[in-house]
Design a protein around this motif. Structure first.
Motif, short mmCIF file in Angstrom:
data_model
loop_
_atom_site.label_atom_id
_atom_site.label_comp_id
_atom_site.label_asym_id
_atom_site.label_seq_id
_atom_site.Cartn_x
_atom_site.Cartn_y
_atom_site.Cartn_z
N TYR A 74 -31.79 -42.12 71.40
CA TYR A 74 -30.97 -43.12 72.11
C TYR A 74 -30.10 -43.91 71.12
O TYR A 74 -28.90 -44.09 71.34
N THR A 116 -43.56 -36.80 76.87
CA THR A 116 -43.34 -38.18 76.39
C THR A 116 -41.89 -38.42 76.00
O THR A 116 -41.27 -39.39 76.45
N VAL A 119 -39.57 -38.32 79.19
CA VAL A 119 -39.74 -39.49 80.08
C VAL A 119 -39.16 -40.74 79.40
O VAL A 119 -38.42 -41.53 80.02
N GLU A 120 -39.48 -40.91 78.12
CA GLU A 120 -38.97 -42.09 77.40
C GLU A 120 -37.44 -42.04 77.26
O GLU A 120 -36.77 -43.06 77.37
N SER A 121 -36.91 -40.84 77.01
CA SER A 121 -35.44 -40.72 76.89
C SER A 121 -34.78 -41.12 78.21
O SER A 121 -33.80 -41.87 78.22
N ILE A 122 -35.32 -40.61 79.30
CA ILE A 122 -34.72 -40.94 80.60
C ILE A 122 -34.81 -42.45 80.84
O ILE A 122 -33.85 -43.08 81.30
N ARG A 123 -35.96 -43.04 80.49
CA ARG A 123 -36.12 -44.49 80.67
C ARG A 123 -35.07 -45.26 79.85
O ARG A 123 -34.58 -46.32 80.27
N LEU A 124 -34.72 -44.72 78.68
CA LEU A 124 -33.74 -45.42 77.83
C LEU A 124 -32.30 -45.18 78.28
O LEU A 124 -31.48 -46.10 78.27
N LEU A 126 -31.15 -43.97 81.32
CA LEU A 126 -30.83 -44.17 82.73
C LEU A 126 -30.24 -45.56 83.08
O LEU A 126 -29.26 -45.62 83.84
N PRO A 127 -30.81 -46.67 82.58
CA PRO A 127 -30.32 -47.98 83.03
C PRO A 127 -28.82 -48.18 82.80
O PRO A 127 -28.13 -48.71 83.70
N LEU A 169 -37.69 -39.27 90.77
CA LEU A 169 -36.64 -40.12 90.21
C LEU A 169 -35.31 -39.94 90.96
O LEU A 169 -34.57 -40.90 91.19
N THR A 173 -33.17 -42.93 92.70
CA THR A 173 -31.81 -43.28 92.25
C THR A 173 -30.73 -42.78 93.21
O THR A 173 -29.54 -42.88 92.91
#
Ligand SMILES: NC(=O)c1ccc[n+]([C@@H]2O[C@H](COP(=O)([O-])OP(=O)(O)OC[C@H]3O[C@@H](n4cnc5c(N)ncnc54)[C@H](OP(=O)(O)O)[C@@H]3O)[C@@H](O)[C@H]2O)c1
Length: 265
Positions: A74, A116, A119-124, A126-127, A169, A173
């Motif tokens: 990210y 991991t 999921v973490e990449s998408i969390r970072l 996506l917003p 998800l 969204t």
């Protein structure tokens, strides 16, 4: 830096399906950040792509099976541009054999890389896309995620997770300007099988990475969530819905069973 030019981040872009995404998006005028652990291949691909594209193409070395690699990805992406249009979570590897014999380090790397880090990449990523009401995230899963497969138990389970995660998800969204796609190729002609140390028996069903990428990018236009490739993909999905998984597991387990594994008769 041109803020109107779309910008895509592709993991596992050094070869196979990831490199094909890069080729297709370069011809569509995207700026690209290409990531893998092999700088030589990434540089060669960049040289190839710069023959057809005048846009910026950046390459970065990153082992995504290491902790905190999502944050690194990210930060790297945002060091080039803050408005990421498309994230493609493609990096992955296969692993066959008796689960009890597989080294713990391999198991850990796969969980980190397939679950991991994604999921973490998408969390970072996506917003920012949700704020801009614009963007897409493609995660490359597999038909192997449609039902459990003995002797590639962990691989199939991680891909099943990615399918369930992406579908949930996508619903969350929906109508917020961001497309979530989970692309599920079947047997595709790449280095994947050699790296995994296993050549599937049904080679006549092989698909090309070009076909996978064309179908996936075409499906982005209709905002489809679950994407299968060709008639083989549609057949796999259909079979997984109508045939009991116990029966499918018996056949699939036999097809991928390594000679050393004796438990499945
Ligand atoms: N081929 C198939 O039959 C098939 C079928 C269904 C789904 N898939 C999925 O498609 C995706 C792409 O596979 P492929 O067929 O294109 O295989 P491939 O040719 O072996 O390419 C795998 C890519 O992932 C990268 N990668 C692997 N481990 C990595 C790590 N720790 N950190 C960063 N990058 C890493 C590799 O780059 P480096 O080695 O340069 O780091 C390479 O670019 C995978 O998720 C795979 O599960 C493949």
């Amino acid at each position: 830096m041109n803020q109107t030019t779309p910008f895509a981040v592709i993991t596992g872009a050094s070869r196979g399906i990831g490199a094909e995404y890069a080729r297709a998006l370069a011809t569509q005028g995207y700026e690209l950040l290409l990531v893998s652990r092999d700088m030589k291949r990434l540089e060669l691909l960049r040289e190839e792509l710069q023959q057809v594209s005048q846009k910026d193409i950046w390459v970065e070395l990153l082992d995504l099976s290491q902790p905190q690699s999502a944050e690194k990805l990210y930060d790297l992406a945002r060091s080039y541009r803050s408005d990421i249009s498309l994230l493609i979570n493609n990096a992955g590897f296969g692993c066959y054999g008796d689960f009890a014999d597989i080294p713990l380090a391999t198991i850990h790397n796969m969980l980190q890389l397939h679950i991991t880090t994604i999921v973490e990449s998408i969390r970072l990523f996506l917003p920012d896309m949700l704020v801009r009401k614009h963007g897409a995230i493609i995660t490359v899963a597999s038909v192997a995620g449609f039902f459990p497969i003995p002797y590639m138990t962990e691989y199939a389970a991680t891909k099943a997770f990615l399918i369930a995660f992406s579908k949930g998800l996508a619903q969350e969204t929906k109508d917020r300007g961001v497309t979530i796609q989970v692309c599920c190729p079947g047997f595709t002609d790449t280095d994947f099988h050699q790296t995994a140390g296993h050549q599937p028996k049904q080679i006549f069903l092989a698909q090309s990475p070009q076909q996978v990428v064309q179908t996936s990018l075409q499906a982005l236009k209709s905002k489809r969530t679950l994407v299968t490739i060709g008639w083989q993909g549609r057949l796999s999905l259909w079979i997984s819905k109508i045939i009991p998984h116990k029966i499918l597991m018996t056949f699939a387990g036999k097809a991928v069973k390594p000679p050393s594994a004796t438990h499945l008769k």
